[in-house]
Design a protein around this motif. Structure first.
Motif, mmCIF file in Angstrom:
data_model
loop_
_atom_site.group_PDB
_atom_site.id
_atom_site.type_symbol
_atom_site.label_atom_id
_atom_site.label_comp_id
_atom_site.label_asym_id
_atom_site.label_seq_id
_atom_site.Cartn_x
_atom_site.Cartn_y
_atom_site.Cartn_z
ATOM 1 N N HIS A 224 2.501 1.803 -3.430
ATOM 2 C CA HIS A 224 1.539 2.259 -4.428
ATOM 3 C C HIS A 224 1.209 3.741 -4.247
ATOM 4 O O HIS A 224 1.273 4.530 -5.202
ATOM 5 C CB HIS A 224 0.271 1.415 -4.341
ATOM 6 C CG HIS A 224 -0.875 1.964 -5.147
ATOM 7 N ND1 HIS A 224 -0.919 1.905 -6.522
ATOM 8 C CD2 HIS A 224 -2.022 2.612 -4.756
ATOM 9 C CE1 HIS A 224 -2.022 2.478 -6.952
ATOM 10 N NE2 HIS A 224 -2.709 2.919 -5.909
ATOM 11 N N HIS A 225 0.866 4.140 -3.050
ATOM 12 C CA HIS A 225 0.433 5.517 -2.822
ATOM 13 C C HIS A 225 1.590 6.510 -2.889
ATOM 14 O O HIS A 225 1.377 7.688 -3.198
ATOM 15 C CB HIS A 225 -0.282 5.627 -1.469
ATOM 16 C CG HIS A 225 -1.669 5.054 -1.476
ATOM 17 N ND1 HIS A 225 -1.941 3.744 -1.124
ATOM 18 C CD2 HIS A 225 -2.858 5.594 -1.835
ATOM 19 C CE1 HIS A 225 -3.237 3.516 -1.246
ATOM 20 N NE2 HIS A 225 -3.815 4.616 -1.678
ATOM 21 N N SER A 226 2.780 6.072 -2.616
ATOM 22 C CA SER A 226 3.907 6.996 -2.677
ATOM 23 C C SER A 226 4.220 7.415 -4.113
ATOM 24 O O SER A 226 4.818 8.469 -4.344
ATOM 25 C CB SER A 226 5.146 6.355 -2.044
ATOM 26 O OG SER A 226 5.548 5.207 -2.771
ATOM 27 N N ARG A 227 3.828 6.598 -5.094
ATOM 28 C CA ARG A 227 4.130 6.893 -6.495
ATOM 29 C C ARG A 227 3.087 7.770 -7.165
ATOM 30 O O ARG A 227 3.317 8.279 -8.252
ATOM 31 C CB ARG A 227 4.238 5.590 -7.279
ATOM 32 C CG ARG A 227 5.444 4.747 -6.918
ATOM 33 C CD ARG A 227 5.362 3.399 -7.591
ATOM 34 N NE ARG A 227 6.567 2.613 -7.388
ATOM 35 C CZ ARG A 227 6.678 1.329 -7.664
ATOM 36 N NH1 ARG A 227 5.628 0.689 -8.152
ATOM 37 N NH2 ARG A 227 7.805 0.684 -7.447
ATOM 38 N N VAL A 228 1.947 7.951 -6.532
ATOM 39 C CA VAL A 228 0.857 8.688 -7.160
ATOM 40 C C VAL A 228 1.282 10.141 -7.373
ATOM 41 O O VAL A 228 1.662 10.840 -6.437
ATOM 42 C CB VAL A 228 -0.415 8.625 -6.292
ATOM 43 C CG1 VAL A 228 -1.509 9.495 -6.897
ATOM 44 C CG2 VAL A 228 -0.887 7.189 -6.163
ATOM 45 N N GLY A 229 1.227 10.583 -8.626
ATOM 46 C CA GLY A 229 1.543 11.963 -8.952
ATOM 47 C C GLY A 229 3.009 12.312 -8.938
ATOM 48 O O GLY A 229 3.361 13.495 -9.029
ATOM 49 N N ARG A 230 3.896 11.316 -8.865
ATOM 50 C CA ARG A 230 5.326 11.609 -8.800
ATOM 51 C C ARG A 230 6.021 10.800 -9.889
ATOM 52 O O ARG A 230 6.548 9.721 -9.649
ATOM 53 C CB ARG A 230 5.885 11.279 -7.427
ATOM 54 C CG ARG A 230 5.154 12.010 -6.310
ATOM 55 C CD ARG A 230 5.531 11.507 -4.946
ATOM 56 N NE ARG A 230 6.741 12.115 -4.450
ATOM 57 C CZ ARG A 230 7.191 11.943 -3.203
ATOM 58 N NH1 ARG A 230 6.520 11.190 -2.353
ATOM 59 N NH2 ARG A 230 8.291 12.522 -2.812
ATOM 60 N N THR A 231 6.038 11.372 -11.083
ATOM 61 C CA THR A 231 6.599 10.658 -12.228
ATOM 62 C C THR A 231 8.057 11.018 -12.476
ATOM 63 O O THR A 231 8.755 10.293 -13.158
ATOM 64 C CB THR A 231 5.805 10.983 -13.500
ATOM 65 O OG1 THR A 231 5.940 12.391 -13.798
ATOM 66 C CG2 THR A 231 4.327 10.664 -13.318
ATOM 67 N N ASP B 280 0.830 -1.210 0.000
ATOM 68 C CA ASP B 280 0.000 0.000 0.000
ATOM 69 C C ASP B 280 0.864 1.259 0.000
ATOM 70 O O ASP B 280 0.594 2.216 -0.719
ATOM 71 C CB ASP B 280 -0.924 -0.022 1.213
ATOM 72 C CG ASP B 280 -1.809 1.208 1.299
ATOM 73 O OD1 ASP B 280 -2.721 1.335 0.466
ATOM 74 O OD2 ASP B 280 -1.572 2.057 2.195
ATOM 75 N N HIS C 289 5.040 4.171 -14.542
ATOM 76 C CA HIS C 289 4.721 2.962 -13.781
ATOM 77 C C HIS C 289 3.412 2.343 -14.293
ATOM 78 O O HIS C 289 2.469 3.057 -14.628
ATOM 79 C CB HIS C 289 4.567 3.285 -12.295
ATOM 80 C CG HIS C 289 5.862 3.420 -11.572
ATOM 81 N ND1 HIS C 289 6.639 2.333 -11.229
ATOM 82 C CD2 HIS C 289 6.519 4.500 -11.114
ATOM 83 C CE1 HIS C 289 7.718 2.745 -10.594
ATOM 84 N NE2 HIS C 289 7.670 4.058 -10.509
ATOM 85 N N GLU D 208 0.731 -0.638 -12.947
ATOM 86 C CA GLU D 208 0.408 -1.490 -11.809
ATOM 87 C C GLU D 208 0.488 -2.970 -12.204
ATOM 88 O O GLU D 208 0.105 -3.342 -13.330
ATOM 89 C CB GLU D 208 -0.989 -1.172 -11.291
ATOM 90 C CG GLU D 208 -1.110 0.199 -10.649
ATOM 91 C CD GLU D 208 -0.202 0.325 -9.439
ATOM 92 O OE1 GLU D 208 -0.099 -0.635 -8.656
ATOM 93 O OE2 GLU D 208 0.417 1.383 -9.279
#
Length: 539
Positions: free
Chosen positions: A441-448, A438, A455, A457
């Motif tokens: 997954h959430h740490s990558r949201v919006g950080r490309t 978890d 990324h 999934e």
């Protein structure tokens, strides 16, 4: 009157001198450095404004025969001359490359520290300074000017920003790195110069990561990009788009830079080139898990060696096995953290157990990590030019088998029925809030980080999901039975099995030669039996 005339002449001389220096030093075709940055540095507008007031008072005094106004004008000209000397000295300092680089480095740092840029680590459209800098980079690489490229890169790597602006600076580093690599592959830029600048950018990213409370994400993004760059260089070289010389230099850059990152993560590296590579940048379990899942993608160099550092960070002890002999790091790590009798105790192991929660989450996390690793393996059907061969970038099937075996030996099920249950769990199981999966997954949201390989999934890669489960049933030695693997594959829907066979034909040696889907997967996974063959033969 004579003093006023002298002041006016001196003012005109300074103005002419600044105009000459500006004309000889700065190019009108470039927006970097901008006129605004130069003006704020030399205070040109303030100086001219004082001169304008001086001229106004002097003219009014002469026309109106007002000695007081003329005197004020003379005094203002005197002040303008003093201010002009200061401005002239500042501008003369910009005439040198070092002075110009210092100004632009400071300008770039101030722009990156603006709140709008700090918040958006993947979008610089709201920063005119950053856009001007990127435009200058494009112009320099297009004109194939290595001196200009080196100066621009030096301006970026010497930027000093606070923690709140470090991620924006890292994003800009990776963006510039990509522009240089693209120029070397496509535009004919000098690959030696491009890779020299790229090494400086990688070193600067590592330096910035040391100041971040969460360095795993940018380090992982850089690791992924370098692995992607290696594969892209290979494909473009084989297709004749890029020269073998450019591809070779970029492959060497990628493998060396990933090894440098690995040394900065490993608590006890085998070798270190400087003191900064001693110790580890990742001190918390969730950090090393985030980084390791990124480091394993795109068939990057040294991914099997990276598991040694992961083991040491999570358990506080060293893994003494050799993956070339078939030793399983993930199995030993599972035993060390969740074994019934021989679990490791200590602060590091306790923190790792808390990060996973339980053994089911441990198995789930590493299974998902293996999905993305398998899905992004290199196309084994592509001819590997001998010019591109490196110790960790080679078409050797045994090396591929070693990478596969890192995950294939993590066997938390043994039968086909258990494998189907595990596959359903990967497809449908929702990771508990706060668990390792978890948090990743959430740490990558919006950080490309503007990496050209976004990324995906694991649940969106059904063929790789099946292959990740199948490799955990595949024989590890030539004499093992493959009945459970065949039973598992035979029970799959035909669509899923065919998709898995297509993936196997792309990434596993020998699979493309088989016409039946089951045989393609089974044949491809025989690469696992190549690891440890020398040990078995010796025995």
């Amino acid at each position: 009157m004579a003093a006023t005339q002298f002041s006016i002449a001196f003012f005109a001389t300074l103005l002419t001198g600044e105009a000459v220096i500006f004309a000889l030093t700065f190019s009108a075709a470039s927006s970097w450095p901008s006129l605004q940055a130069i003006d704020s540095h030399i205070a040109f507008r303030e100086w001219v404004l004082i001169g304008w007031f001086a001229a106004l008072f002097t003219v009014c005094g002469l026309l109106g025969d007002n000695r007081i106004s003329a005197t004020y004008g003379a005094l203002l000209f005197l002040l303008a001359n003093i201010f002009g000397i200061f401005s002239f000295i500042r501008l003369f300092g910009l005439a040198s490359v070092g002075g110009r680089n210092r100004l632009l480095c400071r300008t770039l740092a101030e722009s990156l520290s603006q709140p709008g840029v700090r918040v958006s680590v993947h979008d610089f459209e709201n920063s005119s300074v950053v856009n001007a800098y990127l435009g200058a980079i494009n112009q320099a690489v297009t004109s194939n000017d290595p001196t200009a490229v080196r100066n621009l890169v030096d301006q970026l790597v010497e930027v000093e920003v606070g923690v709140e602006a470090a991620e924006g600076a890292i994003t800009l580093h990776i963006d510039v790195l990509h522009r240089l690599a693209r120029a070397a592959l496509v535009s004919g830029a000098d690959p030696i110069q491009a890779t020299a600048c790229a090494h400086a950018l990688v070193d600067s990213v590592v330096r910035l990561c040391r100041n971040l409370p969460e360095p795993a994400l940018p380090l992982g993004a850089l690791s992924r990009y370098l692995a992607w760059l290696t594969n892209t260089s290979l494909l473009m070289s084989v297709r004749g788009v890029a020269s073998n010389r450019s591809a070779r230099e970029l492959v060497a850059l990628s493998t060396d830079a990933r090894l440098k990152i690995l040394r900065c993560v490993d608590p006890d590296p085998k070798s270190a080139t400087n003191r900064d590579e001693l110790g580890t940048l990742l001190t918390k379990p969730h950090q090393v898990l985030m980084w390791s899942s990124d480091f394993a993608e795109f068939h990057g160099a040294h991914q099997a060696s990276a598991m040694y550092g992961v083991y040491e960070i999570l358990t506080g002890t060293k893994f003494m096995g050799n993956y070339w002999d078939g030793a399983s790091i993930l199995t030993q790590l599972r035993q060390a953290l969740f074994g019934a009798d021989d679990a490791v105790t200590g602060p590091a192991a306790d923190a790792a157990r808390a990060a996973f929660g339980d053994v089911e989450e441990y198995d789930h996390f590493w299974a998902l990590t293996s999905v993305t690793a398998l899905a992004t393996l290199r196309d084994c059907r592509v001819t590997h030019p001998p010019e591109l061969v490196r110790p960790e970038f080679t078409p050797d099937h045994q090396l591929l088998g070693a990478y596969l075996r890192t995950f294939a030996t993590h066997r938390y099920f043994t039968t086909a029925d258990e494998a189907r249950t595990a596959l359903l769990g990967l497809l449908s199981r929702t990771a508990p809030v706060g668990s390792a999966s978890d948090r990743v997954h959430h740490s990558r949201v919006g950080r490309t980080y503007r990496v050209p390989a976004p990324h995906v999934e694991p649940q969106q890669r059904p063929a790789a999901l099946i292959l990740a489960i199948a490799c955990r049933l595949a024989p590890l030695t030539p004499r093992e039975d493959d009945m459970e693997l065949r039973t598992f594959l035979a029970g799959l829907p035909s669509t899923g099995l065919k998709a898995t066979a297509v993936l196997a034909a792309r990434v596993l040696p020998g699979a493309a030669e088989e016409t039946e889907p089951i045989e393609a997967v089974v044949t491809g996974l025989k690469a696992l039996t190549l690891v440890g063959a020398h040990t078995r033969e010796g025995a």
